[in-house]
Design an enzyme around this catalytic site. Structure first.
Site, mmCIF file in Angstrom:
data_model
loop_
_atom_site.group_PDB
_atom_site.id
_atom_site.type_symbol
_atom_site.label_atom_id
_atom_site.label_comp_id
_atom_site.label_asym_id
_atom_site.label_seq_id
_atom_site.Cartn_x
_atom_site.Cartn_y
_atom_site.Cartn_z
ATOM 1 N N SER A 163 0.821 -1.212 0.000
ATOM 2 C CA SER A 163 0.000 0.000 0.000
ATOM 3 C C SER A 163 0.852 1.258 0.000
ATOM 4 C CB SER A 163 -0.881 0.004 1.257
ATOM 5 O OG SER A 163 -1.428 1.270 1.477
ATOM 6 N N TYR A 177 -2.347 0.336 10.279
ATOM 7 C CA TYR A 177 -2.561 -0.355 8.992
ATOM 8 C C TYR A 177 -1.294 -0.257 8.138
ATOM 9 C CZ TYR A 177 -3.762 -0.961 4.116
ATOM 10 O OH TYR A 177 -3.746 -1.362 2.800
ATOM 11 N N LYS A 191 1.647 -3.183 6.768
ATOM 12 C CA LYS A 191 2.108 -3.355 5.386
ATOM 13 C C LYS A 191 3.632 -3.228 5.325
ATOM 14 C CE LYS A 191 -1.763 -4.215 3.334
ATOM 15 N NZ LYS A 191 -2.019 -5.515 2.695
HETATM 16 C C1 WQD Z 1 -9.407 9.716 0.669
HETATM 17 C C2 WQD Z 1 -9.618 11.207 0.874
HETATM 18 C C3 WQD Z 1 -9.963 11.819 3.159
HETATM 19 C C4 WQD Z 1 -13.843 9.802 3.592
HETATM 20 C C5 WQD Z 1 -7.094 4.541 1.641
HETATM 21 C C6 WQD Z 1 -7.312 3.284 2.401
HETATM 22 C C7 WQD Z 1 -6.058 2.510 2.630
HETATM 23 C C8 WQD Z 1 -5.141 2.517 1.436
HETATM 24 C C9 WQD Z 1 -4.971 3.901 0.849
HETATM 25 C C10 WQD Z 1 -4.928 0.540 0.139
HETATM 26 C C11 WQD Z 1 -8.884 11.736 2.096
HETATM 27 C C12 WQD Z 1 -11.199 12.120 2.323
HETATM 28 C C13 WQD Z 1 -12.646 10.279 3.085
HETATM 29 C C14 WQD Z 1 -14.866 10.733 3.943
HETATM 30 C C15 WQD Z 1 -13.440 12.543 3.238
HETATM 31 N N1 WQD Z 1 -5.634 1.661 0.434
HETATM 32 N N2 WQD Z 1 -12.459 11.616 2.907
HETATM 33 N N3 WQD Z 1 -14.620 12.075 3.738
HETATM 34 O O1 WQD Z 1 -7.273 7.681 3.599
HETATM 35 O O2 WQD Z 1 -6.209 7.772 1.280
HETATM 36 O O3 WQD Z 1 -6.593 5.564 2.474
HETATM 37 O O4 WQD Z 1 -6.251 4.377 0.547
HETATM 38 O O5 WQD Z 1 -3.985 0.148 0.699
HETATM 39 O O6 WQD Z 1 -6.495 1.185 2.877
HETATM 40 O O7 WQD Z 1 -7.819 3.625 3.671
HETATM 41 O O8 WQD Z 1 -8.516 6.894 1.521
HETATM 42 O O9 WQD Z 1 -10.851 7.071 0.809
HETATM 43 O O10 WQD Z 1 -10.342 7.063 3.300
HETATM 44 O O11 WQD Z 1 -9.736 9.064 1.906
HETATM 45 O O12 WQD Z 1 -13.240 13.772 3.089
HETATM 46 O O13 WQD Z 1 -15.986 10.373 4.423
HETATM 47 O O14 WQD Z 1 -10.991 11.452 1.089
HETATM 48 O O15 WQD Z 1 -9.723 12.870 4.096
HETATM 49 O O16 WQD Z 1 -8.428 13.057 1.789
HETATM 50 P P1 WQD Z 1 -7.097 7.088 2.257
HETATM 51 P P2 WQD Z 1 -9.953 7.469 1.925
#
Ligand code: WQD
Length: 319
Positions: A105, A129, A133
């Site tokens: 990841s 998490y 990884k």
């Molecule tokens: C993306 C953006 C949030 C939810 C994920 C997975 C992790 C890894 C990497 C594989 C951020 C914003 C989110 C919401 C929001 N995947 N957001 N409101 O945090 O990059 O991590 O991808 O390994 O497993 O967790 O992804 O989709 O949670 O957030 O504003 O209700 O969307 O702040 O900027 P993230 P995410």
């Protein structure tokens, strides 16, 4: 992988999936994978699978994957993600299976000093998490040092999203989604009221978080290329699987509204603990090493996600 002519044997505890997926895979590919339901830490089951099946390579996906949840339940994450890897590696070693593709990841990069992120950047996970990884990558490196004949592919996913274009397979998280895309999809379809946009004061073009969203089918095709590589005798490698493009939360909301024709109600709130401002991939190495690049853009991701959502309003729950 089935589409690429490989025979697939699946092992999953279905804690975040459904047995219905197998029929959907058969409807898409014309072939149903051999499937075992169970926990990747179940050493007796692993022994039974390796003894009864002819396995030429392993792709290890099984893990818990919500950053926020990992902060609350770190032991579960270390137990499943690291414990599960160790159990699977021991079974592979005992069965003399030495080609291993690992679902890593972009969270191993922590908060990168600059973007785009290259594979030789420092690694420094900032949540349990991401640490599972990172530890898993270290364990695999030690396996390689002890067993130089092993061929290991480390695939660092950025943000997988979207659904198969048929609308038959897609993201069906149990409970309230942690991730942006499934949350937006559920607001658009009316299952959830409003999206909370976590943070609007980041040093990004519109103040909201920027990520490298990659279509899940592009991601799958990257795995096929990775298996081709090791089965053709290719050495171990680490690559980013992303598009090289970063999109902000508000840009995703606008794209989803265009793809769905729906309003995605949202409100700007404070930052989410553990979040970083911006992360997107340098995708040069995957292109050079695997002859693979993501082909689908943000609108493809939104359109395919919306088709899945409208065909399966409550995911695979309750079908
Ligand atoms: C993306 C953006 C949030 C939810 C994920 C997975 C992790 C890894 C990497 C594989 C951020 C914003 C989110 C919401 C929001 N995947 N957001 N409101 O945090 O990059 O991590 O991808 O390994 O497993 O967790 O992804 O989709 O949670 O957030 O504003 O209700 O969307 O702040 O900027 P993230 P995410």
């Amino acid at each position: 992988m089935l589409d690429a002519g490989y025979e697939v044997i699946g092992l999953d505890d279905l804690s975040n999936s459904s047995i219905l997926v197998l029929d959907r895979i058969a409807a898409i590919t014309g072939k149903k994978p051999i499937f075992f339901q169970g926990d990747v830490r179940n050493t007796a089951l692993l022994e039974q699978i390796f003894a009864s099946q002819e396995i030429s390579a392993i792709v290890h996906f099984a893990a818990l994957k919500a950053v926020g949840e990992s902060v609350v339940k770190p032991l579960d994450y270390y137990n499943v993600n690291v414990g599960g890897l160790i159990a699977l590696l021991a079974a592979a070693r005992d069965a003399n299976v030495k080609r291993f593709i690992f679902s890593s990841s972009a969270t191993v990069y922590g908060n990168p000093a600059t973007v785009p992120v290259r594979e030789d950047f420092p690694v420094n996970a900032t949540n349990p998490y991401g640490r599972t990884k990172l530890m898993s990558e270290e364990i695999l490196h030690d396996m390689e040092l002890a067993n130089p004949e092993w061929q290991i592919g480390y695939l660092r996913y950025f943000n997988p999203v979207g659904a198969h274009a048929s609308g038959l397979l897609g993201e069906s998280p149990k409970g309230i989604p942690n991730n942006l895309f499934p949350y937006v999809a559920n607001v658009a379809i009316g299952n959830l009221g409003s999206l909370k946009v976590y943070g609007s004061d980041y040093a990004t073009r519109d103040g909201t978080g920027v990520r490298d969203y990659i279509h899940v089918v592009d991601l799958a095709q990257g795995h096929v290329k990775a298996i081709d590589h090791v089965l053709n005798g290719g050495p171990s490698f680490t690559v980013n699987l992303g598009t090289g493009m970063g999109y902000s939360v508000l840009e995703v909301v606008r794209a989803y509204e265009e793809a769905s024709g729906r309003v995605v109600k949202h409100e700007l709130v404070g930052r989410r603990p553990g979040d970083i401002a911006e992360c997107y991939a340098d995708v040069t190495l995957a292109s050079q090493l695997l002859d693979w690049r993501a082909k689908r853009g943000l609108m493809d991701m939104c359109r395919d996600s919306w088709r899945w959502q409208t065909m399966n309003p409550n995911g695979l729950e309750g079908i």
